[in-house]
Write an enzyme that holds these catalytic residues in place. Structure first.
Site, mmCIF file in Angstrom:
data_model
loop_
_atom_site.group_PDB
_atom_site.id
_atom_site.type_symbol
_atom_site.label_atom_id
_atom_site.label_comp_id
_atom_site.label_asym_id
_atom_site.label_seq_id
_atom_site.Cartn_x
_atom_site.Cartn_y
_atom_site.Cartn_z
ATOM 1 N N HIS A 113 5.290 0.563 -2.156
ATOM 2 C CA HIS A 113 5.796 1.613 -1.894
ATOM 3 C C HIS A 113 7.443 1.568 -1.827
ATOM 4 O O HIS A 113 7.930 0.392 -1.932
ATOM 5 C CB HIS A 113 5.476 2.205 -0.477
ATOM 6 C CG HIS A 113 4.037 2.734 -0.666
ATOM 7 N ND1 HIS A 113 3.823 3.994 -1.220
ATOM 8 C CD2 HIS A 113 2.646 2.447 -0.308
ATOM 9 C CE1 HIS A 113 2.628 4.346 -1.466
ATOM 10 N NE2 HIS A 113 1.816 3.307 -0.887
ATOM 11 N N ASP A 171 11.908 5.528 -3.946
ATOM 12 C CA ASP A 171 11.224 6.470 -4.400
ATOM 13 C C ASP A 171 12.247 7.433 -5.183
ATOM 14 O O ASP A 171 11.832 7.948 -6.523
ATOM 15 C CB ASP A 171 10.445 7.225 -3.301
ATOM 16 C CG ASP A 171 9.134 6.413 -2.845
ATOM 17 O OD1 ASP A 171 8.856 5.328 -3.829
ATOM 18 O OD2 ASP A 171 8.544 6.734 -2.160
#
Length: 374
Positions: free
Chosen positions: A128, A157
């Site tokens: 992540h 991200d």
């Protein structure tokens, strides 16, 4: 006239976060983005990323079924780009890898976005944003002297992933329109996070950046580049890097604190300014010091930001289906972007099948149409 990307056609595998966000960016600018979502998602009513599903269309398909995979191969026949958001090798196993799709569309740009890239020892790993920041050097540089602090999931991200995906995909399409030949674009969120750190690696090489937190001009250590708490618990952000702006700010504040490049003195200077800012509320300071020459602004909350006069004047936010959200960006003088409504999974299945000339009767259990208003 539509947005500047009107005429661009993209098929994107559905996923969380950066994938749909890239679809939103390109869709806002006029591209026809068709997202292939899982049929199981058609029954869902809650979505953590409803806003970033806007300006797209969605078809719900079971791509593990050979008929579903064939439908996707048919779907990409006439498009400019395809986006894979899964870990390396996943789509190859179901016949949707680059070789499979390029065989149907030689001009196709096959853009693959993963955490760690298509090769290297970490390629198969899940991850992540915080992991990509950690591996890039960014997380080490952000936070307090005692501990790193993740800056939301903006750098890996969205900045490093979705933005780099948009740039890579559009670059590939431009080249393919000249050469007539498609290619694979390897977008790694880790690569993107590293790229966003370019200026800091440059400063480090020049000896102008300490490889530790709380010791640099831009990491909150300098008294002229940090946020200060006000009497009511609000904050004012100060970014007076240049000497004229700093001098103007300190005159407005009525404090005699020099601006110097001695990190040893920053903490003491910051304490003087902290005491001063705590004397009045954020609103009072905003009225007194926020002007074109101070580089000072109020720190607005998510609920406050949309109603700020500057955002209202520029239309920085838009309300869609009762949800306040960012307006399309950047802005164009002639081919103006438009934000569309969110496309929930399967909302356009029947329409897309009709455009392809595909009879849904042969795809029972493989595709699903979302009921209107569901």
């Amino acid at each position: 006239m539509g947005g500047p990307l009107s005429g661009l056609r993209i098929v994107m595998m559905g996923g969380l976060g950066p994938g749909p966000f890239c679809g939103m960016l390109l869709g806002d600018l006029g591209a026809d983005v068709i997202r292939v979502d899982r049929i199981e998602e058609v029954d869902q009513t809650e979505f953590v990323d409803r806003v970033v599903r806007r300006s797209q269309r969605s078809i719900a398909v079971d791509v593990k079924d050979p008929r579903g995979a064939e439908l996707v191969r048919t779907l990409v026949t006439g498009v400019d780009a395809f986006v894979d958001v899964f870990r390396p090798g996943v789509l190859e196993r179901i016949g949707l890898g680059p070789d499979d799709l390029v065989a149907r569309n030689p001009r196709l740009i096959y853009a693959r976005m993963t955490g760690y890239g298509q090769d290297g020892p970490l390629a198969p790993m899940a991850g992540h944003d915080i992991n990509y920041l950690a591996m890039s050097g960014a997380l080490h540089a952000i936070g307090t002297a005692e501990s790193p602090v993740p800056p939301l999931n903006l750098i890996g991200d969205y900045g490093g992933g979705a933005m780099l995906l948009a740039v890579g995909l559009l670059s590939g399409v431009l080249e393919a329109r000249q050469s007539g030949v498609g290619q694979v674009v390897d977008v790694a969120m880790l690569d993107g996070a590293v790229t966003l750190m370019a200026v800091f690696y440059g400063l480090l090489a020049e000896g102008r950046w300490e490889d530790r937190r709380g010791a640099n001009v831009l990491d909150g250590a300098a008294h002229y580049y940090r946020a200060y708490e006000t009497a009511d618990g609000g904050h004012i952000a100060v970014g007076a890097l240049e000497r004229p702006f700093y001098d103007h700010l300190t005159r407005k504040l009525s404090v005699d604190v020099p601006q110097d490049d001695s990190p040893e003195a920053w903490a003491a200077h910051a304490e003087v300014m902290s005491e001063r800012f705590r004397e009045k509320t954020r609103s009072e300071w905003e009225d007194e010091i926020v002007d074109p020459q101070t580089c000072a602004t109020p720190v607005l909350s998510l609920r406050e930001a949309p109603s700020h006069p500057h955002h209202l004047a520029r239309g920085t936010f838009v309300e869609i289906d009762g949800v306040v959200q960012p307006s399309p960006a950047p802005r164009f003088s002639r081919t103006k972007p438009t934000a569309g409504v969110p496309a929930l999974p399967g909302a356009h299945t029947d329409v897309v099948l009709s455009e392809l000339g595909v009879d849904p009767a042969g795809l029972v259990g493989v595709v699903r149409q979302r009921e209107s208003g569901a």
